[in-house]
Design a protein around this motif. Structure first.
Motif, PDB file in Angstrom:
ATOM      1  N   GLY A  67       0.842  -1.189   0.000  1.00 15.29           N
ATOM      2  CA  GLY A  67       0.000   0.000   0.000  1.00 15.29           C
ATOM      3  C   GLY A  67       0.879   1.242   0.000  1.00 15.29           C
ATOM      4  N   ASP A  88       0.639   3.882   1.710  1.00 16.76           N
ATOM      5  CA  ASP A  88       0.932   4.400   3.044  1.00 16.76           C
ATOM      6  C   ASP A  88       2.221   3.775   3.586  1.00 16.76           C
ATOM      7  OD1 ASP A  88      -0.315   1.924   3.148  1.00 16.76           O
ATOM      8  OD2 ASP A  88      -1.559   2.391   4.891  1.00 16.76           O
ATOM      9  N   MET A 130      -4.095  -0.735  -4.967  1.00 18.10           N
ATOM     10  CA  MET A 130      -3.676   0.101  -3.850  1.00 18.10           C
ATOM     11  C   MET A 130      -3.059   1.407  -4.316  1.00 18.10           C
ATOM     12  SD  MET A 130      -4.785  -1.251  -1.090  1.00 18.10           S
ATOM     13  CE  MET A 130      -6.229  -1.473  -2.164  1.00 18.10           C
ATOM     14  N   ALA A 183      -6.866   2.709  -3.123  1.00 19.81           N
ATOM     15  CA  ALA A 183      -6.326   2.848  -1.769  1.00 19.81           C
ATOM     16  C   ALA A 183      -7.091   3.859  -0.932  1.00 19.81           C
ATOM     17  CB  ALA A 183      -4.857   3.243  -1.834  1.00 19.81           C
ATOM     18  N   SER A 231      -5.307  -1.726   3.681  1.00 19.52           N
ATOM     19  CA  SER A 231      -4.644  -2.016   2.418  1.00 19.52           C
ATOM     20  C   SER A 231      -4.417  -3.523   2.261  1.00 19.52           C
ATOM     21  CB  SER A 231      -3.293  -1.294   2.350  1.00 19.52           C
ATOM     22  OG  SER A 231      -3.457   0.108   2.385  1.00 19.52           O
ATOM     23  N   LYS A 232      -4.149  -3.969   1.031  1.00 20.48           N
ATOM     24  CA  LYS A 232      -3.669  -5.328   0.845  1.00 20.48           C
ATOM     25  C   LYS A 232      -2.410  -5.502   1.712  1.00 20.48           C
ATOM     26  CE  LYS A 232      -5.042  -5.274  -4.070  1.00 20.48           C
ATOM     27  NZ  LYS A 232      -4.544  -5.352  -5.470  1.00 20.48           N
TER      28      LYS A 232
END
Length: 221
Positions: free
Chosen positions: A51, A53, A112, A136, A142-143
């Motif tokens: 992700g 992030d 994402m 996302a 997230s994944k």
């Protein structure tokens, strides 16, 4: 006997439909170097499938002194600019998208990347390929969490266990498997051995909706 087509096909984007990973790596390298740091291919490979992030946090650890959201927006813009110059389709992806569309199979984009980038890529497909786009910025987790795939199936109104997901990373495969989808791994930058995918293909080139139906039937055999 011909196996039934999937209720839906749920597509990852980066590395699966388009080979954007080199674009991300270049944008990451430029950003880290602009803050006086050094970025390596090994570091970049640890972010494949992650992700944004998490990617932003890692880049901050490499010296990028920017808020995480600003990092995400800047990298996404730079990748989109590269896509606009050359859309790096993965082999067979556009052809399979087209064949599924012609067969009336609902499709979703589950990525994402942020929403504006997902829609940017989707805009280069010469038809309205996706009934929903899960990005996302519309999920909490997230994944490898399954939220994104579960949300895609819910939006389409289909049974996730009768759906096929197509992924290129261990993180993405883990997410899709956890959702209950039948998962096809398409190896690209990373090995998908022991990833949990129902099958692993070297490419989508030459693959058809019937091949996806066979995978789904095999999962439920």
């Amino acid at each position: 006997m011909t196996n039934s087509l999937p209720a839906a096909v749920l597509w990852d984007m980066d590395g699966t439909i388009v080979d954007t990973e080199p674009y991300w790596m270049l944008a990451q390298e430029r950003l880290v170097e602009s803050f006086g740091g050094t970025w390596s291919k090994d570091a970049a490979m640890t972010l494949v499938g992650s992700g944004l992030d998490r990617s932003a946090r890692i880049l901050q650890e490499f010296g990028v002194d920017m808020p995480a959201q600003d990092i995400i927006e800047l990298l996404s813009t730079q990748v989109m600019e590269q896509i606009s110059q050359s859309v790096p389709w993965r082999p067979g992806a556009l052809e399979l998208l087209t064949a599924l569309h012609a067969a009336g199979v609902p499709q979703a984009l589950v990525t994402m990347s942020i929403g504006r980038m997902a829609h940017h890529v989707a805009g280069y497909i010469p038809f309205d390929a996706f009934s929903t786009v899960i990005s996302a910025d519309v999920v909490v987790e997230s994944k490898p969490h399954p939220e994104a795939y579960l949300r895609a199936a819910a939006d389409l109104g289909v049974d996730i266990t009768r759906s096929v997901a197509i992924e290129d990373s261990v993180t993405g495969v883990t997410s899709a498997v956890a959702s209950g989808a039948a998962v096809i791994g398409v190896e690209h930058l990373l090995s998908l051995d022991d990833s949990g995918a129902a099958v692993v293909w070297p490419t989508l080139d030459g693959r058809t909706p019937a091949d996806l139906a066979d995978v789904l039937a095999g999962v439920h055999a």
